[in-house]
Design an enzyme around this catalytic site. Sequence first.
Site, PDB file in Angstrom:
ATOM      1  CB  THR A   1      29.302  60.707  30.059  1.00 40.97           C
ATOM      2  OG1 THR A   1      29.290  59.623  31.002  1.00 40.97           O
ATOM      3  CG2 THR A   1      29.485  60.170  28.657  1.00 40.97           C
ATOM      4  CB  VAL A   2      29.430  64.492  34.172  1.00 39.14           C
ATOM      5  CG1 VAL A   2      28.832  64.724  35.564  1.00 39.14           C
ATOM      6  CG2 VAL A   2      30.955  64.476  34.251  1.00 39.14           C
TER       7      VAL A   2
ATOM      8  NE  ARG B   1      26.080  66.854  42.343  1.00 34.56           N
ATOM      9  CZ  ARG B   1      25.258  66.022  42.983  1.00 34.56           C
ATOM     10  NH1 ARG B   1      25.743  65.049  43.746  1.00 34.56           N
ATOM     11  NH2 ARG B   1      23.938  66.158  42.850  1.00 34.56           N
ATOM     12  N   GLY B   2      32.668  68.852  39.939  1.00 33.90           N
ATOM     13  CA  GLY B   2      34.099  68.595  39.849  1.00 33.90           C
ATOM     14  C   GLY B   2      34.470  67.170  39.523  1.00 33.90           C
ATOM     15  CG  LEU B   3      31.544  64.100  39.672  1.00 35.87           C
ATOM     16  CD1 LEU B   3      30.345  63.237  39.308  1.00 35.87           C
ATOM     17  CD2 LEU B   3      32.236  63.562  40.927  1.00 35.87           C
TER      18      LEU B   3
ATOM     19  CE1 TYR C   1      37.443  66.989  28.233  1.00 31.04           C
ATOM     20  CE2 TYR C   1      36.264  67.767  26.293  1.00 31.04           C
ATOM     21  CZ  TYR C   1      36.379  66.886  27.355  1.00 31.04           C
ATOM     22  OH  TYR C   1      35.425  65.915  27.551  1.00 31.04           O
TER      23      TYR C   1
ATOM     24  CG  PHE D   1      40.495  58.740  19.802  1.00 29.63           C
ATOM     25  CD1 PHE D   1      40.693  59.188  21.095  1.00 29.63           C
ATOM     26  CD2 PHE D   1      41.095  59.449  18.757  1.00 29.63           C
ATOM     27  CE1 PHE D   1      41.489  60.290  21.357  1.00 29.63           C
ATOM     28  CE2 PHE D   1      41.894  60.554  19.016  1.00 29.63           C
ATOM     29  CZ  PHE D   1      42.092  60.980  20.320  1.00 29.63           C
TER      30      PHE D   1
END
Length: 422
Positions: free
Chosen positions: A87-88, A95-97, A127, A422
Amino acid sequence: MGGDGIDVRPLRDGELADWLRALNTGFLSPPTPTARDVAGRTEIVADSRVLGAFDAGRCVATYRSFDQQVTAVGGAPVASNAISNITVSPTHRRRGLLSRLIDLDLRAARERGDALATLIAAEYRIYGRFGFGPATRGTEWVVDVARTGLDPRWSGPAEPGARIDLVDLAEVRVIGPVLYDGFRRRQPGATDRDAMWWRRSTGELRLDVHPWKEPFYAAYRNADGAVEGLIAYRTEEKWGEGKQPLNTATVEDLVALTPAAERALWAYVCSIDWIVTVRTGMLAPDTLLPDLFPDPRAARAATQGDWLWVRLLDVAAALSARTYEGTGSVVLEVVDEPLGAGGTSGGRFRLDASPQGAQCVRTTAAADLTLSLGTLAWLWLGEGSVQRLLALGRITQERPGAAAVADALFRTSRRPWCPDVF
């Protein structure tokens, strides 16, 4: 720590509750975790690699990975880095996290020697840019029981001596792991289930954020008494006008070692009194449903889509691990954008394959086909067709006839399937 002051790193002692708050926020659940959630998650993450992004001491992004085995075509277990709980927080998007988290994790996975990374994608478009591709698909069916054409007087399996028994949770915890292990060793795309999976699925470990309702379990036993199938289902009671039952049975899990067990368990759940609709849950794309019914039109596809996503971390190891029904050689130019310090899995590889075995090595020979790493994931488990991917523009044929050779190599008699989330 990045130049923006956000610290991306492994979780430290005492930070799990804050990490769970960020996780719940990302998945739109009530943000504050309960004491039971914190205690339960402490057990769940004990054997995991837990990362987070912290801004001024507050967790704003979450990420977890753990060891996994994925069954390759032919039955070989392949070491994988399973990714979950991504999650972000909405305050820290773009922000590239995620890039920083996934790079940190995959770099470590590559160093451990994992051949794959896997995940179940909540959103499709995220992804692919990290080298993942959809390697299995699934379908959920909704069955109108009255229209199936099944014998309404059905009272048990057709196989002499076979029977179906209701089983309780204690017995499920004994027979379930053995049955599933036999299943996943023959099902390409299946992942292993550890002890924690069985504790959670049978209610031994519960989280308030994910309320658990006990399902019914029924086991199929052959004439010798051996368990060859297990179904878990829950019911929703609903009655219509005129006191007519409108109840639905939703299948949560069905594992079968033989077609006889699979057919019998579907017949069983469609024969339960008061059940007029069966929701199957996500099934393999070539499940026996709906064609095992005398009237296949009794079932309609409610959901179809991608399921297990795969990134090949070691192309040579992954392609060498599976079996091939045909004989031939193909040189693949695999294009992979470097994932930060995590490096790249791309390059040029020669695959020599036959029913007796396969070898894949790096080579300087001229390429026969060019494709992305994510596209290769479509082929690894046999889900994708080389010719179809060529038509889609996802593969470039560098040598005439190479696509037909590769298609004959990568195709499988049954499609891959991963039954778990999962």
